[in-house]
Motif scaffolding. Structure first.
Motif, PDB file in Angstrom:
ATOM      1  N   VAL A 135       0.849  -1.192   0.000  1.00 24.38           N
ATOM      2  CA  VAL A 135       0.000   0.000   0.000  1.00 24.38           C
ATOM      3  C   VAL A 135       0.884   1.240   0.000  1.00 24.38           C
ATOM      4  O   VAL A 135       2.020   1.210   0.468  1.00 24.38           O
ATOM      5  CB  VAL A 135      -0.961   0.014   1.210  1.00 24.38           C
ATOM      6  CG1 VAL A 135      -1.903  -1.177   1.144  1.00 24.38           C
ATOM      7  CG2 VAL A 135      -0.195   0.014   2.530  1.00 24.38           C
ATOM      8  N   ASP A 136       0.347   2.324  -0.538  1.00 24.86           N
ATOM      9  CA  ASP A 136       1.096   3.587  -0.596  1.00 24.86           C
ATOM     10  C   ASP A 136       0.859   4.444   0.643  1.00 24.86           C
ATOM     11  O   ASP A 136       1.775   5.131   1.118  1.00 24.86           O
ATOM     12  CB  ASP A 136       0.686   4.401  -1.826  1.00 24.86           C
ATOM     13  CG  ASP A 136       1.047   3.719  -3.130  1.00 24.86           C
ATOM     14  OD1 ASP A 136       1.998   2.914  -3.130  1.00 24.86           O
ATOM     15  OD2 ASP A 136       0.378   3.993  -4.145  1.00 24.86           O
ATOM     16  N   ALA A 137      -0.368   4.447   1.134  1.00 30.38           N
ATOM     17  CA  ALA A 137      -0.729   5.298   2.266  1.00 30.38           C
ATOM     18  C   ALA A 137      -1.984   4.745   2.922  1.00 30.38           C
ATOM     19  O   ALA A 137      -2.752   4.002   2.295  1.00 30.38           O
ATOM     20  CB  ALA A 137      -0.975   6.737   1.801  1.00 30.38           C
ATOM     21  N   VAL A 138      -2.184   5.097   4.183  1.00 30.43           N
ATOM     22  CA  VAL A 138      -3.393   4.665   4.891  1.00 30.43           C
ATOM     23  C   VAL A 138      -3.635   5.613   6.059  1.00 30.43           C
ATOM     24  O   VAL A 138      -2.696   6.116   6.678  1.00 30.43           O
ATOM     25  CB  VAL A 138      -3.257   3.197   5.388  1.00 30.43           C
ATOM     26  CG1 VAL A 138      -2.058   3.039   6.302  1.00 30.43           C
ATOM     27  CG2 VAL A 138      -4.525   2.725   6.082  1.00 30.43           C
ATOM     28  N   TRP A 139      -4.917   5.890   6.326  1.00 26.31           N
ATOM     29  CA  TRP A 139      -5.293   6.627   7.530  1.00 26.31           C
ATOM     30  C   TRP A 139      -6.579   6.042   8.082  1.00 26.31           C
ATOM     31  O   TRP A 139      -7.359   5.419   7.368  1.00 26.31           O
ATOM     32  CB  TRP A 139      -5.441   8.135   7.270  1.00 26.31           C
ATOM     33  CG  TRP A 139      -6.435   8.521   6.220  1.00 26.31           C
ATOM     34  CD1 TRP A 139      -6.225   8.561   4.882  1.00 26.31           C
ATOM     35  CD2 TRP A 139      -7.805   8.899   6.421  1.00 26.31           C
ATOM     36  NE1 TRP A 139      -7.365   8.959   4.228  1.00 26.31           N
ATOM     37  CE2 TRP A 139      -8.342   9.192   5.152  1.00 26.31           C
ATOM     38  CE3 TRP A 139      -8.607   9.067   7.554  1.00 26.31           C
ATOM     39  CZ2 TRP A 139      -9.666   9.597   4.976  1.00 26.31           C
ATOM     40  CZ3 TRP A 139      -9.928   9.481   7.388  1.00 26.31           C
ATOM     41  CH2 TRP A 139     -10.444   9.741   6.111  1.00 26.31           C
ATOM     42  N   ARG A 140      -6.773   6.230   9.387  1.00 25.21           N
ATOM     43  CA  ARG A 140      -7.917   5.620  10.070  1.00 25.21           C
ATOM     44  C   ARG A 140      -8.858   6.693  10.604  1.00 25.21           C
ATOM     45  O   ARG A 140      -8.444   7.644  11.264  1.00 25.21           O
ATOM     46  CB  ARG A 140      -7.435   4.762  11.244  1.00 25.21           C
ATOM     47  CG  ARG A 140      -8.558   4.034  11.996  1.00 25.21           C
ATOM     48  CD  ARG A 140      -8.025   3.359  13.237  1.00 25.21           C
ATOM     49  NE  ARG A 140      -7.570   4.317  14.237  1.00 25.21           N
ATOM     50  CZ  ARG A 140      -8.362   4.887  15.160  1.00 25.21           C
ATOM     51  NH1 ARG A 140      -9.656   4.606  15.198  1.00 25.21           N
ATOM     52  NH2 ARG A 140      -7.858   5.745  16.023  1.00 25.21           N
TER      53      ARG A 140
END
Length: 235
Positions: A135-140
């Motif tokens: 994955v390149d990026a993730v936020w919750r």
């Protein structure tokens, strides 16, 4: 007299060594060309990663904490992704999830240790997430919905059921109005006030997830918005 000269010489040498070390620490941040991953802790501190280094950053004062950048290997015991990460997000229980290639590590930020049994394969831990090679990026989000980004697509994922929400993946351009990084993002994180920060190269965008619109005046240069962060364009 000779002893005094020797003491002065040793003092000068010590001063030079400290100055060089201080300069090297500052200079290392100046070599950053992009941000790889960010997670925001509920005490107002953000951890910003690039290559094999990271910076602890105070989001309230918008200043870098003293003594940073540091090497990942020096602070994160057992985190085997010491040469760099692809993405990271954290939960309210103090667990951070670091991604690198097709693997991820669950990390305990209270004990500063890797949880037992990690790293694991993304395909084994995140059911239905199509970005199994990385994955390149993730936020919750506060409701335990995680947003995973890969290329020009993203997936909304339910961390309670550990399943992908229906209808995903979607194109970034279709889901995030005004987010000009439609071909992909390098990193992202969100604050409690509903603002999400998306990073791409030496630029960033502050985005309002309540209105699903980009805030006025963005994108901006990271160096203009984040005091003490020196990001040089790769071009």
């Amino acid at each position: 007299m000779k002893r005094n000269k020797l003491c002065v010489s040793l003092t000068m040498m010590a001063f030079i060594v400290i100055a060089i070390a201080s300069f090297a620490s500052t200079a290392s941040a100046q070599n950053w060309t992009k941000i790889d991953g960010v997670f925001y802790r509920n005490d107002g501190k953000a951890f910003i990663f690039s290559g094999d280094e990271y910076i602890r950053y105070d989001i309230e004062t918008m200043k870098r904490d003293e003594g940073y950048p540091k090497k990942i290997i020096d602070s994160f015991q057992g985190l085997t992704f010491v040469d760099g990460i692809d993405a990271v997000f954290n939960r309210d229980d103090g667990k951070a999830f670091f991604f690198k290639g097709d693997e991820y590590i669950r990390y305990d930020m209270k004990s500063m240790k890797r949880d037992a049994g990690y790293p694991k394969k993304i395909i084994d831990g995140f059911q239905g997430l199509p970005f199994t090679d990385g994955v390149d990026a993730v936020w919750r989000r506060e409701d335990d919905k995680a947003f995973f980004f890969k290329g020009d697509e993203y997936v909304r994922y339910d961390l309670k059921t550990m399943k992908r929400d229906e209808g995903y993946p979607k194109k970034i351009i279709d889901g995030f109005q005004g987010l000009s990084f439609v071909d992909g993002v390098d990193a992202s994180f969100n604050r409690e006030d509903g603002k999400v920060f998306f990073f791409r190269g030496d630029k960033y965008i502050r985005y309002d997830v309540k209105t699903m619109k980009r805030d006025e005046g963005y994108p901006k240069a990271i160096m203009d918005g984040f005091q003490g962060m020196i990001i040089k364009s790769a071009n």
